[in-house]
Design an enzyme around this catalytic site. Structure first.
Site, mmCIF file in Angstrom:
data_model
loop_
_atom_site.group_PDB
_atom_site.id
_atom_site.type_symbol
_atom_site.label_atom_id
_atom_site.label_comp_id
_atom_site.label_asym_id
_atom_site.label_seq_id
_atom_site.Cartn_x
_atom_site.Cartn_y
_atom_site.Cartn_z
ATOM 1 N N ASP A 199 0.827 -1.196 0.000
ATOM 2 C CA ASP A 199 0.000 0.000 0.000
ATOM 3 C C ASP A 199 0.875 1.265 0.000
ATOM 4 O O ASP A 199 1.836 1.346 0.773
ATOM 5 C CB ASP A 199 -0.851 -0.035 1.274
ATOM 6 C CG ASP A 199 -1.978 0.969 1.272
ATOM 7 O OD1 ASP A 199 -2.904 0.818 0.467
ATOM 8 O OD2 ASP A 199 -1.928 1.909 2.096
ATOM 9 N N HIS A 329 -10.319 -1.925 -5.283
ATOM 10 C CA HIS A 329 -11.300 -1.511 -4.277
ATOM 11 C C HIS A 329 -11.389 0.008 -4.129
ATOM 12 O O HIS A 329 -12.202 0.495 -3.346
ATOM 13 C CB HIS A 329 -10.918 -2.138 -2.935
ATOM 14 C CG HIS A 329 -9.580 -1.650 -2.453
ATOM 15 N ND1 HIS A 329 -8.397 -1.977 -3.100
ATOM 16 C CD2 HIS A 329 -9.244 -0.832 -1.444
ATOM 17 C CE1 HIS A 329 -7.399 -1.380 -2.486
ATOM 18 N NE2 HIS A 329 -7.876 -0.671 -1.475
ATOM 19 N N ASP A 330 -10.525 0.756 -4.834
ATOM 20 C CA ASP A 330 -10.546 2.225 -4.753
ATOM 21 C C ASP A 330 -11.157 2.870 -5.995
ATOM 22 O O ASP A 330 -11.277 4.095 -6.052
ATOM 23 C CB ASP A 330 -9.110 2.773 -4.634
ATOM 24 C CG ASP A 330 -8.453 2.429 -3.304
ATOM 25 O OD1 ASP A 330 -9.187 2.174 -2.329
ATOM 26 O OD2 ASP A 330 -7.206 2.424 -3.256
#
Ligand code: TEU
Ligand code: CA
Length: 558
Positions: A199, A329-330
């Site tokens: 991340d 997921h973003d």
């Protein structure tokens, strides 16, 4: 170029909270993921990337970790994880975890200690700073709204948080922090995990002194971007991580790296660099942004999209390695974003899949993408969960003069929750995701769009993804061939060649619902053309042919 398994793999991202709920509490979980492994095996993927599964108070759905070595309560136990890992391995599927090491949760024991006193042993695990002129140390705006600094009464200093205030940034300048992270990574590798998605990996190193950013018009903030992406020590840190951890295992790594140029990416992923295998670029994701923000309703520009992807294709060729993605997921759902989620949903979902999977790099499929899942449009802000969406709604409607109606339109187009609605398994209540009340509402189109309706149909979007994955295994040109963009300025056609040895692969995709003509380049002998893939019934090849709405064709000339 060296041939390696992670270049030849297809990766499937599971967002566990939304994937499959095994116990009816409304949250997806690890046992749920295990229960669906045969579905993934049937699809043909090689590796699963699991979004964070670690203990977390969930201010940002697990991207705020309070214990890196424990499983989040809602997701199950370490035994459940062990079962998922061994059942995946038994099917030949590898598992990569999400390494969130730019920041922790404010409930992580390190931060609880750190904020106790200025001389606490953990003080320097985080980034503490005195204020300036009665305010924060600089003018950076956090990604999810508000200043990047939070004042802490107890010790009279501010701490840095690039994301929400419950996500304090770790201080990577401190070697103890780095070694804590490396030890934790080894601990997971020793359990048998096969890699990490990292991340915000290019945010670990911040500019010394944390200089103010250029003022952003219409806001009290300055642009932090050049001061916290790809900072001065980032390559030193990643080389150290590689030396001490990554190089000791046969694993795969991908770093999330917004604001990264092709030149930067060669440093991160270069075959001779000893850092990461690949990074996620964002350039193609920003082709529908306005004034550097997603909160708008701009339509994407195909020429920009082609240029963004193509410069990475050619720029990294034989130097580093690309990741290929439309979704995660973003991001909003690709069929709604770059395709047509109405009349042409199925054909355009297939076209987009072909367009991406025939490029050079390791493709990522985000759960539901293989079904052509679409964006959702909840009527009120109360139905949204994502902290970025909820905070932006407040900021834009209260402080930036955007009306409720406009903001909801922007949210329908770009919110992260478009990707996070539960996976649509079948046409029963809640899409078969849960027998309870789902944590986020299901997209109401599940009676039509669901896995059960597609898995046995070779002509479905799912069937098309299966074919794409199979083709990649059969034709090395798809993995290793070089890349040449055709018609760079054409506003509706995305076409390119891939070449390896004596083989040429031609991919032609139409991004519009009007028919459009395409001419095969003269150097390609038509009589040698073999149709590998198409989203319409077996079309004939002629030197010039008409592409139907959102048509995609892939030919092999061998
Ligand atoms: O995302 C980083 C992130 O938020 C970027 O998408 C950034 O907002 C964008 O580049 C701005 O243009 C990761 C995770 O994927 C996300 O889910 C987390 O919320 C975030 O980090 C914090 O951990
Ligand atoms: Ca559950």
């Amino acid at each position: 170029m060296e041939r390696t398994w992670w270049k030849e793999s297809v990766i499937y991202q599971i967002y566990p909270r939304s994937f499959y709920d095994s116990n009816g509490d409304g949250n997806g979980d690890l046992a749920g993921a295990t229960a669906k492994l045969d579905y993934l095996k049937d699809l043909g993927i090689d590796i699963i990337w699991l979004s964070p599964i670690f203990k977390s108070p969930n201010h940002d759905n697990g991207y705020d970790i309070s214990d890196y070595r424990a499983i989040m309560d809602e997701f199950g136990t370490m035994e459940d994880f062990g079962r998922l890992l061994s059942e995946a391995h038994a099917r030949g599927i590898k598992i990569m975890l999400d390494l969130v090491a730019n920041h922790t949760s404010d409930e992580h024991p390190w931060f609880i200690e750190s904020r106790k006193s200025r001389d606490n042993a953990y003080r320097d695990y985080y980034i503490w700073h005195d204020g300036k002129n009665g305010g924060p140390p600089n003018n950076w705006e956090s990604f999810f709204g508000g200043p990047t600094w939070e004042y802490d009464d107890k010790t009279g200093q501010y701490y840095m948080h690039l994301f929400v205030k419950q996500q304090p940034d770790l201080n990577w300048e401190n070697p103890d922090v780095r070694h804590e992270i490396y030890d934790m990574m080894k601990w997971w590798f020793d359990k048998g995990v096969d890699g990490f998605r990292m991340d915000t990996v290019n945010m670990y190193s911040k500019a010394p002194g944390f200089p103010d950013g250029e003022p952003i018009p219409g806001t009290p903030y300055g642009d932090k971007s050049p001061h916290m992406h790809n900072g001065p020590r980032i390559h030193e840190f990643l080389k150290e991580m590689n030396r001490e951890v990554l190089s000791k295992y046969d694993i795969v790594t991908v770093g999330e790296a917004p604001e990264t140029s092709v030149e930067d990416a060669i440093l991160y992923t270069g075959f001779d660099q000893g850092e990461l295998n690949m990074v996620f670029t964002f350039e193609h994701m920003w082709t529908d942004y306005q004034n550097a923000t997603q909160w708008c309703d701009l339509k994407f520009d195909l020429v920009k999209l082609k240029n963004a992807l193509s410069s990475w294709q050619t720029g990294l060729h034989e130097k580093g390695w690309n990741s290929l993605y439309w979704n995660n997921h973003d991001q909003p759902r690709v069929v709604s974003r770059f395709g047509d989620d109405g009349e042409y949903r199925e054909v355009s979902a297939k076209m987009l899949a072909a367009c991406l999977h025939m490029m050079q790099g390791t493709p990522y499929i985000y759960q539901g993408e293989e079904l052509g899942m679409t964006n959702v449009a909840f009527s009120g802000i109360d139905d949204y969960d994502d902290v970025a969406t909820v905070n932006a709604y407040r900021e834009y409607t209260e402080n930036r003069g955007v009306s409720h109606g406009d903001m909801m339109r922007y949210i329908h187009q770009t919110s992260r929750d478009n990707a996070r609605t539960p996976m649509q398994w079948d046409n029963t209540e809640n899409a078969g995701f849960t027998t309870g009340k789902p944590w986020l509402k299901v997209n109401p189109n599940y009676p039509v769009i669901n896995a059960k309706a597609q898995v046995n149909d070779p002509d479905s979007v799912f069937g098309f993804y299966k074919k794409l994955i199979r083709l990649r295994k059969e034709h090395p040109v798809i993995v290793y061939g070089d890349y040449e963009l055709l018609l760079p300025d054409h506003p509706a056609i995305f076409a390119y060649l891939r070449k390896l040895g004596g083989e040429t692969l031609l991919t032609v995709c139409s991004f519009q619902k009007e028919c459009v003509e395409f001419s095969v380049p003269d150097i390609l002998p038509l009589e040698k053309a073999k149709l590998l893939l198409s989203n319409y019934d077996s079309p004939d090849i002629t030197r010039t042919f008409t592409l139907q709405p959102y048509e995609a064709r892939v030919y092999l000339f061998a």
